[in-house]
Design a protein around this motif. Sequence first.
Motif, PDB file in Angstrom:
ATOM      1  N   GLU A  13       0.810  -1.227   0.129  1.00 11.30           N
ATOM      2  CA  GLU A  13      -0.036  -0.003   0.054  1.00 11.30           C
ATOM      3  C   GLU A  13       0.916   1.272   0.062  1.00 11.30           C
ATOM      4  OE1 GLU A  13      -3.279   0.338   2.794  1.00 11.30           O
ATOM      5  OE2 GLU A  13      -2.840  -1.977   3.090  1.00 11.30           O
ATOM      6  N   GLY A  14       0.480   2.629  -0.508  1.00 12.63           N
ATOM      7  CA  GLY A  14       1.199   3.635  -0.598  1.00 12.63           C
ATOM      8  C   GLY A  14       0.905   4.384  -2.052  1.00 12.63           C
ATOM      9  N   ARG A  15       2.042   4.869  -2.332  1.00 10.07           N
ATOM     10  CA  ARG A  15       1.818   5.498  -3.751  1.00 10.07           C
ATOM     11  C   ARG A  15       2.497   4.647  -4.715  1.00 10.07           C
ATOM     12  NH1 ARG A  15       5.075   9.346  -6.388  1.00 10.07           N
ATOM     13  NH2 ARG A  15       6.488   9.456  -4.892  1.00 10.07           N
ATOM     14  N   VAL A  16       2.099   3.385  -4.843  1.00  8.52           N
ATOM     15  CA  VAL A  16       2.650   2.177  -5.583  1.00  8.52           C
ATOM     16  C   VAL A  16       2.140   1.942  -6.861  1.00  8.52           C
ATOM     17  CG1 VAL A  16       3.052   1.062  -3.369  1.00  8.52           C
ATOM     18  CG2 VAL A  16       0.976   0.634  -4.533  1.00  8.52           C
ATOM     19  N   GLN A  17       1.326   2.600  -7.633  1.00  8.46           N
ATOM     20  CA  GLN A  17       0.677   2.598  -8.813  1.00  8.46           C
ATOM     21  C   GLN A  17       1.390   4.037  -9.592  1.00  8.46           C
ATOM     22  OE1 GLN A  17      -3.349   1.383  -9.414  1.00  8.46           O
ATOM     23  NE2 GLN A  17      -3.018  -0.350  -8.160  1.00  8.46           N
ATOM     24  N   GLY A  18       1.496   3.903 -10.832  1.00  8.43           N
ATOM     25  CA  GLY A  18       2.035   4.985 -11.707  1.00  8.43           C
ATOM     26  C   GLY A  18       3.178   5.637 -11.336  1.00  8.43           C
ATOM     27  N   VAL A  19       4.284   4.707 -10.804  1.00  6.42           N
ATOM     28  CA  VAL A  19       5.485   5.323 -10.162  1.00  6.42           C
ATOM     29  C   VAL A  19       6.506   4.362 -10.740  1.00  6.42           C
ATOM     30  CG1 VAL A  19       4.861   6.452  -8.296  1.00  6.42           C
ATOM     31  CG2 VAL A  19       5.425   4.234  -7.949  1.00  6.42           C
ATOM     32  N   VAL A  73      12.930 -16.652  -1.950  1.00 10.27           N
ATOM     33  CA  VAL A  73      11.474 -15.960  -1.952  1.00 10.27           C
ATOM     34  C   VAL A  73      11.287 -14.819  -1.137  1.00 10.27           C
ATOM     35  CG1 VAL A  73       8.827 -15.668  -1.807  1.00 10.27           C
ATOM     36  CG2 VAL A  73       9.960 -17.647  -3.155  1.00 10.27           C
ATOM     37  N   LEU A  74      11.891 -14.996   0.108  1.00  9.14           N
ATOM     38  CA  LEU A  74      11.837 -14.210   1.272  1.00  9.14           C
ATOM     39  C   LEU A  74      12.805 -12.903   0.993  1.00  9.14           C
ATOM     40  CD1 LEU A  74      11.522 -16.541   4.383  1.00  9.14           C
ATOM     41  CD2 LEU A  74       9.635 -14.753   3.320  1.00  9.14           C
ATOM     42  N   ASP A  75      13.968 -13.393   0.565  1.00  4.58           N
ATOM     43  CA  ASP A  75      15.205 -12.309   0.220  1.00  4.58           C
ATOM     44  C   ASP A  75      14.763 -11.389  -0.978  1.00  4.58           C
ATOM     45  OD1 ASP A  75      16.705 -13.275   2.135  1.00  4.58           O
ATOM     46  OD2 ASP A  75      18.075 -14.420   0.756  1.00  4.58           O
ATOM     47  N   PHE A  76      13.884 -12.087  -1.728  1.00  4.45           N
ATOM     48  CA  PHE A  76      13.398 -11.211  -3.121  1.00  4.45           C
ATOM     49  C   PHE A  76      12.328 -10.143  -2.631  1.00  4.45           C
ATOM     50  CE2 PHE A  76       9.693 -11.444  -6.001  1.00  4.45           C
ATOM     51  CZ  PHE A  76      10.211 -10.257  -7.045  1.00  4.45           C
ATOM     52  N   GLN A  77      11.329 -10.515  -1.749  1.00  2.00           N
ATOM     53  CA  GLN A  77      10.563  -9.765  -1.282  1.00  2.00           C
ATOM     54  C   GLN A  77      11.058  -8.458  -0.464  1.00  2.00           C
ATOM     55  OE1 GLN A  77       9.075  -9.307   2.234  1.00  2.00           O
ATOM     56  NE2 GLN A  77       7.760  -7.874   1.505  1.00  2.00           N
ATOM     57  N   LYS A  78      12.073  -9.097   0.473  1.00  3.91           N
ATOM     58  CA  LYS A  78      12.739  -8.050   1.048  1.00  3.91           C
ATOM     59  C   LYS A  78      13.479  -6.943   0.486  1.00  3.91           C
ATOM     60  CE  LYS A  78      13.537 -10.837   5.391  1.00  3.91           C
ATOM     61  NZ  LYS A  78      14.300 -12.015   5.701  1.00  3.91           N
ATOM     62  N   GLU A  79      14.018  -7.358  -1.057  1.00  3.17           N
ATOM     63  CA  GLU A  79      14.581  -6.456  -1.763  1.00  3.17           C
ATOM     64  C   GLU A  79      13.679  -5.565  -2.454  1.00  3.17           C
ATOM     65  OE1 GLU A  79      18.067  -4.970  -3.662  1.00  3.17           O
ATOM     66  OE2 GLU A  79      18.055  -6.324  -1.958  1.00  3.17           O
ATOM     67  N   VAL A  80      12.554  -6.124  -2.974  1.00  2.00           N
ATOM     68  CA  VAL A  80      11.614  -5.150  -3.467  1.00  2.00           C
ATOM     69  C   VAL A  80      11.269  -4.220  -2.583  1.00  2.00           C
ATOM     70  CG1 VAL A  80       9.024  -5.068  -4.309  1.00  2.00           C
ATOM     71  CG2 VAL A  80      10.728  -6.936  -5.106  1.00  2.00           C
ATOM     72  N   ALA A  81      10.945  -4.611  -1.126  1.00  2.00           N
ATOM     73  CA  ALA A  81      10.474  -3.657  -0.150  1.00  2.00           C
ATOM     74  C   ALA A  81      11.731  -2.494  -0.051  1.00  2.00           C
ATOM     75  CB  ALA A  81      10.113  -4.413   1.175  1.00  2.00           C
ATOM     76  N   SER A  82      12.905  -3.067  -0.023  1.00  2.00           N
ATOM     77  CA  SER A  82      13.930  -2.033   0.346  1.00  2.00           C
ATOM     78  C   SER A  82      14.296  -1.078  -0.631  1.00  2.00           C
ATOM     79  CB  SER A  82      15.139  -2.811   0.691  1.00  2.00           C
ATOM     80  OG  SER A  82      16.253  -2.137   0.581  1.00  2.00           O
ATOM     81  N   GLU A  83      14.203  -1.592  -2.149  1.00  2.00           N
ATOM     82  CA  GLU A  83      14.365  -0.631  -3.052  1.00  2.00           C
ATOM     83  C   GLU A  83      13.402   0.351  -3.601  1.00  2.00           C
ATOM     84  OE1 GLU A  83      16.230  -2.036  -6.825  1.00  2.00           O
ATOM     85  OE2 GLU A  83      17.397  -3.592  -5.754  1.00  2.00           O
ATOM     86  N   LEU A  84      11.969  -0.058  -2.666  1.00  2.67           N
ATOM     87  CA  LEU A  84      10.870   0.462  -3.270  1.00  2.67           C
ATOM     88  C   LEU A  84      10.144   1.290  -2.184  1.00  2.67           C
ATOM     89  CD1 LEU A  84       9.528  -1.723  -6.035  1.00  2.67           C
ATOM     90  CD2 LEU A  84      10.385   0.568  -6.386  1.00  2.67           C
ATOM     91  N   GLU A  85      11.122   1.230  -1.070  1.00  2.00           N
ATOM     92  CA  GLU A  85      10.412   1.838   0.441  1.00  2.00           C
ATOM     93  C   GLU A  85       9.812   3.258   0.516  1.00  2.00           C
ATOM     94  OE1 GLU A  85      13.241   1.742   3.638  1.00  2.00           O
ATOM     95  OE2 GLU A  85      14.908   2.508   2.326  1.00  2.00           O
ATOM     96  N   CYS A  86      10.318   3.920  -0.654  1.00  2.00           N
ATOM     97  CA  CYS A  86       9.939   5.178  -0.744  1.00  2.00           C
ATOM     98  C   CYS A  86       8.311   5.348  -1.193  1.00  2.00           C
ATOM     99  CB  CYS A  86      10.947   6.246  -1.251  1.00  2.00           C
ATOM    100  SG  CYS A  86      11.094   6.019  -3.284  1.00  2.00           S
ATOM    101  N   TYR A  87       8.027   4.381  -1.805  1.00  2.00           N
ATOM    102  CA  TYR A  87       6.610   4.393  -2.324  1.00  2.00           C
ATOM    103  C   TYR A  87       5.685   3.538  -1.433  1.00  2.00           C
ATOM    104  CZ  TYR A  87       9.028   5.573  -6.707  1.00  2.00           C
ATOM    105  OH  TYR A  87       9.761   6.116  -7.443  1.00  2.00           O
ATOM    106  N   ILE A  88       6.036   2.834  -0.457  1.00  2.00           N
ATOM    107  CA  ILE A  88       5.322   1.871   0.274  1.00  2.00           C
ATOM    108  C   ILE A  88       5.049   2.537   1.595  1.00  2.00           C
ATOM    109  CG2 ILE A  88       5.313  -0.457   1.431  1.00  2.00           C
ATOM    110  CD1 ILE A  88       7.326  -1.262  -0.855  1.00  2.00           C
ATOM    111  N   ARG A  89       3.830   2.576   2.066  1.00  2.00           N
ATOM    112  CA  ARG A  89       3.114   2.800   3.533  1.00  2.00           C
ATOM    113  C   ARG A  89       3.031   1.799   4.346  1.00  2.00           C
ATOM    114  NH1 ARG A  89      -1.261   5.290   1.932  1.00  2.00           N
ATOM    115  NH2 ARG A  89      -2.736   3.513   2.569  1.00  2.00           N
ATOM    116  N   ASP A  90       2.650   0.711   3.718  1.00  3.07           N
ATOM    117  CA  ASP A  90       2.343  -0.385   4.403  1.00  3.07           C
ATOM    118  C   ASP A  90       2.390  -1.780   3.479  1.00  3.07           C
ATOM    119  OD1 ASP A  90       1.673  -2.195   6.701  1.00  3.07           O
ATOM    120  OD2 ASP A  90      -0.425  -1.902   6.445  1.00  3.07           O
TER     121      ASP A  90
END
Length: 93
Positions: A13-19, A57-74
């Motif tokens: 969740e967050g500003r995750v679409q259109g970015v 899979v867990l490392d992949f999800q963590k990497e996505v969350a880390s690289e895109l954290e500026c867009y993710i609220r939750d």
Amino acid sequence: MSDNVFQLNCWFEGRVQGVGFRYQTTGVAKGFEVTGWVKNLADGRVQLYAEGEESEVLDFQKEVASELECYIRDAEVKTGTGPRACRGFSIAH
């Protein structure tokens, strides 16, 4: 031998679409031994589905969350095991 693989669903969740979120997630996937997809949801969230070795899979999800954290609220994560459902990693529609 079991045909089941580790499966992860994550709803961002967050500003995750259109970015470029889905495109960047696909790029991150190239560095991991995972299959699955990422897609925009009608409610404004982005859903990530990945399957493979649990640690990968867990490392992949963590990497996505880390690289895109500026867009993710939750993020909500659910994991389990089941039969492999995907070949490759793609943007789903």
